[in-house]
Design a protein around this motif. Sequence first.
Motif, PDB file in Angstrom:
ATOM      1  N   GLN A   1       0.835  -1.107  -0.134  1.00 58.23           N
ATOM      2  CA  GLN A   1      -0.066   0.095   0.008  1.00 58.23           C
ATOM      3  C   GLN A   1       0.823   1.262  -0.274  1.00 58.23           C
ATOM      4  OE1 GLN A   1      -2.304  -0.780   3.470  1.00 58.23           O
ATOM      5  NE2 GLN A   1      -3.998  -1.741   2.415  1.00 58.23           N
ATOM      6  N   ILE A   2       2.095   1.104   0.314  1.00 59.49           N
ATOM      7  CA  ILE A   2       2.979   2.255   0.543  1.00 59.49           C
ATOM      8  C   ILE A   2       4.114   2.179  -0.299  1.00 59.49           C
ATOM      9  CG2 ILE A   2       2.221   3.015   2.909  1.00 59.49           C
ATOM     10  CD1 ILE A   2       4.496   1.615   3.983  1.00 59.49           C
ATOM     11  N   ALA A   3       4.078   1.450  -1.263  1.00 64.75           N
ATOM     12  CA  ALA A   3       5.119   1.018  -2.210  1.00 64.75           C
ATOM     13  C   ALA A   3       5.718   2.334  -3.014  1.00 64.75           C
ATOM     14  CB  ALA A   3       4.610   0.079  -3.439  1.00 64.75           C
ATOM     15  N   ALA A   4       4.892   3.302  -3.046  1.00 65.86           N
ATOM     16  CA  ALA A   4       5.397   4.596  -3.760  1.00 65.86           C
ATOM     17  C   ALA A   4       6.248   5.293  -2.818  1.00 65.86           C
ATOM     18  CB  ALA A   4       4.292   5.379  -4.361  1.00 65.86           C
ATOM     19  N   PRO A   5       6.006   5.807  -1.639  1.00 64.32           N
ATOM     20  CA  PRO A   5       6.508   6.396  -0.921  1.00 64.32           C
ATOM     21  C   PRO A   5       7.865   5.672  -0.395  1.00 64.32           C
ATOM     22  CG  PRO A   5       4.647   5.954   0.311  1.00 64.32           C
ATOM     23  CD  PRO A   5       4.421   5.547  -1.045  1.00 64.32           C
ATOM     24  N   LEU A   6       7.856   4.376  -0.305  1.00 64.34           N
ATOM     25  CA  LEU A   6       9.115   3.659  -0.013  1.00 64.34           C
ATOM     26  C   LEU A   6      10.177   3.782  -1.134  1.00 64.34           C
ATOM     27  CD1 LEU A   6       7.527   0.491   1.547  1.00 64.34           C
ATOM     28  CD2 LEU A   6       8.828   1.969   2.591  1.00 64.34           C
ATOM     29  N   VAL A   7       9.723   3.756  -2.359  1.00 66.36           N
ATOM     30  CA  VAL A   7      10.575   3.881  -3.375  1.00 66.36           C
ATOM     31  C   VAL A   7      11.116   5.161  -3.493  1.00 66.36           C
ATOM     32  CG1 VAL A   7      11.050   3.551  -5.826  1.00 66.36           C
ATOM     33  CG2 VAL A   7       9.595   1.934  -4.709  1.00 66.36           C
ATOM     34  N   GLY A   8      10.536   6.232  -3.226  1.00 64.70           N
ATOM     35  CA  GLY A   8      10.700   7.640  -3.118  1.00 64.70           C
ATOM     36  C   GLY A   8      11.702   7.723  -2.181  1.00 64.70           C
TER      37      GLY A   8
ATOM     38  N   GLY B   1      11.144  13.654  -1.215  1.00 65.05           N
ATOM     39  CA  GLY B   1      11.222  14.839  -0.468  1.00 65.05           C
ATOM     40  C   GLY B   1      11.687  14.592   0.979  1.00 65.05           C
ATOM     41  N   ALA B   2      11.119  13.679   1.840  1.00 64.62           N
ATOM     42  CA  ALA B   2      11.225  13.323   2.964  1.00 64.62           C
ATOM     43  C   ALA B   2      12.507  12.793   3.243  1.00 64.62           C
ATOM     44  CB  ALA B   2       9.974  12.421   3.406  1.00 64.62           C
ATOM     45  N   ALA B   3      13.112  11.990   2.352  1.00 64.34           N
ATOM     46  CA  ALA B   3      14.358  11.013   2.555  1.00 64.34           C
ATOM     47  C   ALA B   3      15.433  12.368   2.182  1.00 64.34           C
ATOM     48  CB  ALA B   3      14.537  10.297   1.353  1.00 64.34           C
ATOM     49  N   LEU B   4      15.228  13.314   1.323  1.00 65.89           N
ATOM     50  CA  LEU B   4      16.296  14.249   1.552  1.00 65.89           C
ATOM     51  C   LEU B   4      16.339  15.169   2.853  1.00 65.89           C
ATOM     52  CD1 LEU B   4      15.558  15.979  -2.054  1.00 65.89           C
ATOM     53  CD2 LEU B   4      17.410  14.401  -1.424  1.00 65.89           C
ATOM     54  N   MET B   5      15.019  15.377   3.178  1.00 68.79           N
ATOM     55  CA  MET B   5      15.072  15.898   4.634  1.00 68.79           C
ATOM     56  C   MET B   5      15.770  14.981   5.790  1.00 68.79           C
ATOM     57  SD  MET B   5      11.504  18.100   4.710  1.00 68.79           S
ATOM     58  CE  MET B   5      11.670  18.789   6.334  1.00 68.79           C
TER      59      MET B   5
ATOM     60  N   VAL C   1      15.007  14.925   9.442  1.00 67.31           N
ATOM     61  CA  VAL C   1      13.437  15.259   9.750  1.00 67.31           C
ATOM     62  C   VAL C   1      12.670  14.938   8.755  1.00 67.31           C
ATOM     63  CG1 VAL C   1      13.675  16.769  11.791  1.00 67.31           C
ATOM     64  CG2 VAL C   1      14.012  17.696   9.348  1.00 67.31           C
ATOM     65  N   PRO C   2      12.270  13.460   8.460  1.00 64.70           N
ATOM     66  CA  PRO C   2      11.628  13.229   7.440  1.00 64.70           C
ATOM     67  C   PRO C   2      10.028  13.435   7.539  1.00 64.70           C
ATOM     68  CG  PRO C   2      12.278  11.221   8.448  1.00 64.70           C
ATOM     69  CD  PRO C   2      12.878  12.352   9.273  1.00 64.70           C
ATOM     70  N   GLY C   3       9.569  13.287   9.026  1.00 69.63           N
ATOM     71  CA  GLY C   3       8.311  13.098   9.477  1.00 69.63           C
ATOM     72  C   GLY C   3       7.134  13.975   8.945  1.00 69.63           C
ATOM     73  N   PRO C   4       7.558  15.379   8.867  1.00 71.76           N
ATOM     74  CA  PRO C   4       6.442  16.115   8.393  1.00 71.76           C
ATOM     75  C   PRO C   4       5.816  15.827   7.011  1.00 71.76           C
ATOM     76  CG  PRO C   4       8.144  17.565   9.502  1.00 71.76           C
ATOM     77  CD  PRO C   4       8.621  16.160   9.374  1.00 71.76           C
ATOM     78  N   LEU C   5       6.789  15.847   6.217  1.00 74.01           N
ATOM     79  CA  LEU C   5       6.294  15.482   4.767  1.00 74.01           C
ATOM     80  C   LEU C   5       5.503  14.316   4.800  1.00 74.01           C
ATOM     81  CD1 LEU C   5       9.015  16.853   2.345  1.00 74.01           C
ATOM     82  CD2 LEU C   5       6.945  17.629   2.432  1.00 74.01           C
ATOM     83  N   LEU C   6       6.010  13.180   5.401  1.00 73.65           N
ATOM     84  CA  LEU C   6       5.470  11.790   5.475  1.00 73.65           C
ATOM     85  C   LEU C   6       4.013  11.905   6.257  1.00 73.65           C
ATOM     86  CD1 LEU C   6       8.463   9.484   6.333  1.00 73.65           C
ATOM     87  CD2 LEU C   6       7.437   9.651   4.104  1.00 73.65           C
ATOM     88  N   ALA C   7       3.897  12.664   7.189  1.00 74.23           N
ATOM     89  CA  ALA C   7       2.742  12.797   7.753  1.00 74.23           C
ATOM     90  C   ALA C   7       1.663  13.507   6.725  1.00 74.23           C
ATOM     91  CB  ALA C   7       2.916  13.438   9.254  1.00 74.23           C
ATOM     92  N   MET C   8       2.265  14.533   6.130  1.00 71.58           N
ATOM     93  CA  MET C   8       1.459  15.201   5.391  1.00 71.58           C
ATOM     94  C   MET C   8       0.691  14.421   4.331  1.00 71.58           C
ATOM     95  SD  MET C   8       3.201  18.526   4.241  1.00 71.58           S
ATOM     96  CE  MET C   8       2.077  19.138   2.813  1.00 71.58           C
ATOM     97  N   TYR C   9       1.456  13.709   3.698  1.00 71.83           N
ATOM     98  CA  TYR C   9       1.066  12.394   2.566  1.00 71.83           C
ATOM     99  C   TYR C   9      -0.075  11.287   3.236  1.00 71.83           C
ATOM    100  CZ  TYR C   9       0.962   8.141  -0.012  1.00 71.83           C
ATOM    101  OH  TYR C   9       0.688   7.046  -0.811  1.00 71.83           O
ATOM    102  N   LEU C  10       0.428  10.986   4.305  1.00 76.30           N
ATOM    103  CA  LEU C  10      -0.395   9.954   4.864  1.00 76.30           C
ATOM    104  C   LEU C  10      -1.823  10.274   5.282  1.00 76.30           C
ATOM    105  CD1 LEU C  10       2.265   7.788   6.889  1.00 76.30           C
ATOM    106  CD2 LEU C  10       1.132   7.041   4.806  1.00 76.30           C
TER     107      LEU C  10
END
Length: 264
Positions: A89-96, A154-158, A164-173
């Motif tokens: 279900q989260i394959a796309a952000p995992l690859v990113g 973007g979260a991985a770059l942060m 601090v990857p959390g904020p972008l991941l939280a926004m997406y989820l």
Amino acid sequence: MLDLHLSSGLLYPHLQALGALELLGVVVALMLGGMVKGITGIGVPLVAMPILTHFLPVKLAVLLLSMPIIIGNIPQALEGGEMLRTVRQIAAPLVGTVIGNVIGVSVLVALEPHHAQAASGIALIVAAVLLLAAPKLTLAPALVQPVGFALGFGAALMESIASVPGPLLAMYLIASGATGRTFTKRIAIILVVSVVTLITTFSHGAHANGADLAISAAASLPAIAGMLLVRPLRDSLRPVVFRGVVLAFVLAAAAQMIWKSGVL
């Protein structure tokens, strides 16, 4: 295979060169991060990172915080089972996140120390603003996968630059409809995969070794102690107010990091 000799690692020589008060400062930074996470749920790195950069280069602060993130998220990632279904279900952000960390670590290693500090400060400010604003978006089904990849990247770059990857991941989820245990499980899996990629890339590109991972794992102890210390206070404080104060502190500390870097 990771080299276990302390002298060939990255963290040990720098920590060994610190004085007693500076080492105490590192421990306090980790403990404060744990205390804030225990009350508000904000990740340890968001609070600890700007303090740690007073004692360690940004690259080493990122490495030091890697294992506390993994150790803190593994229980949530495993909770409830259904790992394979959730990963699909989260394959796309995992690859990113995997691609983003490979690129991000390469960029971080190549940056001059003052540029790395400025980049980290900017990433922290972005993270704090995102959490303060708490945007509520809703993604159409057709956009879930491409946006997931982009925000995972973007979260991985942060993550690579400021832990601090959390904020972008939280926004997406949140925008994709994840709530409650589904949210915590998905973000925990993404974070674990992200940081494992970060550590692997560091071990190849920046000569991190097994001793670095052991030191980073030990850094989890003050953070856990901080979380346990504030547990009795957790229900008596207003998390929203406390969260705002903490994020205001992060904004000020991150701005100071940018100023200290001299890029302005």
